[in-house]
Design a protein around this motif. Structure first.
Motif, mmCIF file in Angstrom:
data_model
loop_
_atom_site.group_PDB
_atom_site.id
_atom_site.type_symbol
_atom_site.label_atom_id
_atom_site.label_comp_id
_atom_site.label_asym_id
_atom_site.label_seq_id
_atom_site.Cartn_x
_atom_site.Cartn_y
_atom_site.Cartn_z
ATOM 1 N N CYS A 78 0.759 -1.103 -0.005
ATOM 2 C CA CYS A 78 0.049 0.199 0.026
ATOM 3 C C CYS A 78 0.886 1.272 0.201
ATOM 4 N N PHE A 79 1.817 1.366 0.812
ATOM 5 C CA PHE A 79 2.872 2.401 1.107
ATOM 6 C C PHE A 79 3.412 2.754 -0.561
ATOM 7 N N PHE A 80 3.997 1.593 -1.074
ATOM 8 C CA PHE A 80 4.724 1.860 -2.185
ATOM 9 C C PHE A 80 3.675 2.303 -3.506
ATOM 10 N N VAL A 81 2.599 1.933 -3.500
ATOM 11 C CA VAL A 81 1.568 2.298 -4.344
ATOM 12 C C VAL A 81 1.181 3.592 -4.275
ATOM 13 N N ILE A 82 1.095 4.408 -2.834
ATOM 14 C CA ILE A 82 0.750 5.411 -2.639
ATOM 15 C C ILE A 82 1.786 6.593 -3.217
ATOM 16 N N LEU A 83 2.911 5.993 -2.936
ATOM 17 C CA LEU A 83 4.153 6.800 -3.534
ATOM 18 C C LEU A 83 4.488 6.880 -4.937
ATOM 19 N N ILE A 84 4.100 5.904 -5.476
ATOM 20 C CA ILE A 84 4.259 5.747 -7.046
ATOM 21 C C ILE A 84 3.241 6.186 -7.967
ATOM 22 N N THR A 85 1.822 5.945 -7.415
ATOM 23 C CA THR A 85 0.957 6.417 -8.111
ATOM 24 C C THR A 85 0.738 7.912 -8.711
ATOM 25 N N PRO A 86 1.271 8.879 -7.931
ATOM 26 C CA PRO A 86 1.143 10.419 -8.521
ATOM 27 C C PRO A 86 2.126 10.523 -9.666
ATOM 28 N N LYS A 87 3.366 9.729 -9.454
ATOM 29 C CA LYS A 87 4.176 9.596 -10.636
ATOM 30 C C LYS A 87 3.646 9.124 -12.073
ATOM 31 N N ILE A 88 2.851 8.183 -11.665
ATOM 32 C CA ILE A 88 2.365 7.330 -12.991
ATOM 33 C C ILE A 88 0.935 7.948 -13.500
ATOM 34 N N LEU A 89 0.127 7.959 -12.444
ATOM 35 C CA LEU A 89 -0.979 8.652 -12.922
ATOM 36 C C LEU A 89 -1.418 9.836 -11.922
ATOM 37 N N PRO A 90 -0.967 10.958 -12.013
ATOM 38 C CA PRO A 90 -0.909 12.329 -11.263
ATOM 39 C C PRO A 90 -2.424 12.597 -10.756
ATOM 40 N N LYS A 91 -3.337 12.323 -11.496
ATOM 41 C CA LYS A 91 -4.833 12.742 -11.109
ATOM 42 C C LYS A 91 -5.441 11.580 -10.407
ATOM 43 N N VAL A 92 -5.180 10.475 -10.273
ATOM 44 C CA VAL A 92 -5.608 9.513 -9.561
ATOM 45 C C VAL A 92 -4.993 9.391 -7.903
ATOM 46 N N PRO A 93 -5.914 9.513 -6.995
ATOM 47 C CA PRO A 93 -5.615 9.562 -5.631
ATOM 48 C C PRO A 93 -4.823 8.084 -5.346
ATOM 49 N N GLY A 94 -3.677 8.247 -4.913
ATOM 50 C CA GLY A 94 -2.795 7.080 -4.584
ATOM 51 C C GLY A 94 -3.090 6.265 -3.582
ATOM 52 N N SER A 95 -3.978 6.970 -2.478
ATOM 53 C CA SER A 95 -4.279 6.363 -1.330
ATOM 54 C C SER A 95 -5.685 5.216 -1.558
ATOM 55 N N LEU A 96 -6.429 5.708 -2.615
ATOM 56 C CA LEU A 96 -7.445 4.836 -2.964
ATOM 57 C C LEU A 96 -6.971 3.698 -3.800
ATOM 58 N N VAL A 97 -5.930 3.801 -4.737
ATOM 59 C CA VAL A 97 -5.268 2.862 -5.398
ATOM 60 C C VAL A 97 -4.479 1.856 -4.731
ATOM 61 N N GLY A 98 -3.995 2.497 -3.568
ATOM 62 C CA GLY A 98 -3.282 1.636 -2.636
ATOM 63 C C GLY A 98 -4.005 0.851 -1.969
ATOM 64 N N ILE A 99 -5.064 1.261 -1.304
ATOM 65 C CA ILE A 99 -6.254 0.293 -0.662
ATOM 66 C C ILE A 99 -6.613 -0.631 -1.294
ATOM 67 N N ILE A 100 -7.014 -0.388 -2.863
ATOM 68 C CA ILE A 100 -7.648 -1.525 -3.551
ATOM 69 C C ILE A 100 -6.575 -2.555 -3.662
ATOM 70 N N ILE A 101 -5.164 -2.159 -4.186
ATOM 71 C CA ILE A 101 -4.222 -3.167 -4.621
ATOM 72 C C ILE A 101 -3.916 -4.002 -3.495
ATOM 73 N N SER A 102 -3.749 -3.278 -2.090
ATOM 74 C CA SER A 102 -3.124 -4.049 -1.133
ATOM 75 C C SER A 102 -4.254 -5.021 -0.561
ATOM 76 N N THR A 103 -5.591 -4.417 -0.732
ATOM 77 C CA THR A 103 -6.805 -5.352 -0.140
ATOM 78 C C THR A 103 -6.893 -6.650 -1.023
ATOM 79 N N PHE A 104 -6.675 -6.271 -2.416
ATOM 80 C CA PHE A 104 -6.796 -7.412 -3.479
ATOM 81 C C PHE A 104 -5.700 -8.460 -2.933
ATOM 82 N N ILE A 105 -4.412 -7.922 -2.788
ATOM 83 C CA ILE A 105 -3.412 -9.050 -2.676
ATOM 84 C C ILE A 105 -3.528 -9.654 -1.244
#
Length: 584
Positions: free
Chosen positions: A180-207
């Motif tokens: 989750c932490f890694f996704v939160i940090l990397i998301t703004p660099k790849i998808l600047p307009k997408v909230p990193g916290s939301l993506v982090g929760i979704i991916i880490s919850t899935f894993i």
């Protein structure tokens, strides 16, 4: 009601609504994980954070003083709310929030919003950074998946608890949190307009669900299923005893809420070149905090990060804040059961990133490097926030800041003896033992005559007039104000000089200062005829009031008239001597 919205929706069009709709949806997506995270960190169920975001968010947008403000639960409240829950319980937290709302409304009604600007920046950075440390360290247990952890109000006790239970670390938990932490940090660099916290929760919850099933604690296992129903209306039990018990915590909530919301509004002003109404903002915050507890919500305030996101997303009016609240409510009704599967380990990195962002480390380091009084205020406020409480930190931080400010202001008072130079400019470097007037003393006073400098003013003047001049001229054109302490010491100078038979003249007094002197009676005591607009006029008056006999043989020549006065005095004396001889 028409007055309430005057100017806020003037010229509002479909295009404006489209922009507000987009920004409201974006901020709503950002707000959902934060709402649950802040609620959990505050020691209450995650749905209470959702309720707060919906209700407070809408009310603050409609009734606040900033067009772009986004309200809801924030990280700054976490240590305070957790402390109240641990000490008093959730029901008392609701009452404390309601009381805080009333206090905020009263602050707005009595126009105290502008007073927030007098809180020094080192104090706000100090307690904000301290809160950030508390939030960050408070998530270590969830990050590591430690079990049997008991939450405490004291920082040291919580750190001790973590160290004691470090052997219960759950490595599945750590992996989930790191993902989750890694996704939160990397998301703004790849998808600047997408909230990193939301993506982090979704991916880490899935894993965690697929690979670590039943190995990682979730919201559901810790707090039960999040209900997908509207919040229930409930009035907390209000008694005099409970009010007396909770008025202190309520005041802290109100002060912090007021400070953070107005700071957020100032940030919004800077980003949009607009101007908020600070007193109206306090009333809006107060209304939100009165209504929200009636539906189970926790205290709310203006959220700087979400407000900035709202503006960057193209918001044009408070409608974006209303849409953000409605979106979060619909999400609760439609998707709440799925949120129960979110691992607690996924929430910890979100709050850790929030803590890092709110720590203001650059400003903190900058002020420390200055090595001034502000550095001391910052450090004291920070340490007291971490190791004692926010209330103690702010109180002592403010007192220390006031003491240091008073000392600086008192050092600004400059009292210098002056005389005219060959260009008739009154300067201190002209005065020396060979060039001074025994009968006329002129002093320039620069700086405020307040309690921190008043005694210095009195002692300096009295020490300098020990030679007992006949006339004392005080140039007060650069004295901006005088308080009651300054007035008392000034009165002592007036009385002392009058007792030794001298004449006190005042020049250049500003209208505001003259008004104060008139009110306290000093103007009348000194005498209206002894006040002059210009020092030159006062000097001319003084020269006519001299004991001319003392001018005989004087070689100081402090004024251009001195040569003539000395000669005239000598001639008069010679004539007097001649008359005496002829009488014999």
């Amino acid at each position: 009601m028409r007055k309430l919205f005057t100017g806020r929706f003037q010229g509002y069009s479909l295009q404006h609504f489209q922009k507000d709709l987009l920004s409201g949806l974006i901020v709503g997506v950002v707000a959902i994980p934060l709402a649950m995270s802040f609620a959990i960190a505050s020691g209450v169920k995650p749905e209470y954070g959702i309720y707060t975001t919906c209700i407070a968010g809408i009310i603050i947008s409609l009734f606040g003083g900033s067009k772009y403000q986004i309200g809801g639960p924030t990280g700054a409240f976490v240590p305070i709310l957790l402390g109240i829950v641990i000490t008093y319980g959730y029901e008392d937290l609701l009452l404390a929030g309601l009381l805080a709302g009333i206090i905020l409304c009263l602050m707005g009604i009595f126009k105290l919003g502008s007073l927030i600007k007098f809180i020094p920046r080192p104090v706000t950075i100090g307690f904000t950074s301290g809160i950030a440390v508390i939030i960050f360290t408070g998530q270590i247990a969830s990050f590591l998946g430690l079990t049997n952890i008991e939450k405490h109000e004291e920082f040291i006790a919580n750190i001790t608890e973590i160290i004691t239970h470090i052997d219960s670390t759950n490595f599945y938990n750590v992996i989930t949190a790191l993902v989750c932490f890694f996704v939160i940090l990397i998301t703004p660099k790849i998808l600047p307009k997408v909230p990193g916290s939301l993506v982090g929760i979704i991916i880490s919850t899935f894993i965690a669900t697929v690979f670590f099933s039943n190995q990682v604690p979730t919201i559901g296992t810790a707090y039960g299923t999040i209900p997908n129903t509207l919040p229930q209306f409930h009035i907390p039990e209000i008694t005099l005893e409970r009010i007396e018990q909770l008025i202190g915590p309520a005041f802290v909530i109100a002060m912090l809420g007021g400070i953070e919301s107005l700071l957020s509004a100032v940030v919004a002003d800077g980003m949009t070149n607009s101007k908020h109404n600070s007193n109206k903002e306090l009333i809006g915050q107060g209304l939100a905090n009165i209504v929200t507890p009636l539906f189970g919500g926790i205290p709310a305030t203006g959220a700087i990060a979400r407000t900035a996101t709202n503006i960057k997303s193209g918001a044009t009016s408070p409608m974006s804040g209303v849409i953000h609240g409605i979106f979060v409510l619909l999400t609760l009704l439609l998707l709440a059961p799925y949120a129960s599967h979110i691992p607690l380990a996924s929430m910890a990195p979100i709050l850790m990133v929030v803590a890092w962002n709110m720590s203001e480390q650059k400003h903190f380091i900058h002020i420390l490097k200055l090595k001034t009084g502000d550095s001391l205020v910052l450090l004291v406020t920070f340490l007291l926030t971490v190791f004692t409480s926010l209330t103690t930190a702010v109180e002592i931080g403010l007192i220390l800041a006031i003491i240091l400010f008073t000392k600086r202001m008192s050092n600004m008072l400059v009292i210098s003896k002056v005389l005219p130079d060959h260009n008739e400019k009154l300067l201190p470097n002209v005065v020396n033992k060979a060039h001074d007037c025994p009968q006329i003393n002129i002093y320039t006073i620069e700086g405020p005559l307040f309690f921190g400098a008043a005694q210095t003013f009195e002692q300096t003047i009295l020490a300098k007039i020990n030679s007992k001049p006949k006339v004392l001229i005080l140039r007060m054109g650069k004295v901006p104000f005088i308080d009651t302490t300054g007035e008392a010491y000034f009165r002592n100078i007036v009385h002392h000089f009058k007792k030794q038979g001298g004449t006190l003249l005042i020049s250049g007094v500003q209208p505001d200062l003259q008004s104060i002197l008139e009110k306290d009676g000093l103007y009348a005591e000194i005498g209206e005829k002894n006040f002059f607009d210009h020092t030159g006029e006062a000097i001319n008056y003084a020269l006519n009031d001299l004991d001319t006999k003392k001018c005989i043989g004087c070689r100081h020549f402090a004024f251009r008239e001195c040569t003539q006065l000395s000669q005239q005095s000598q001639e008069i004396t010679n004539k007097e001597k001649a008359l005496l001889l002829s009488d014999r």
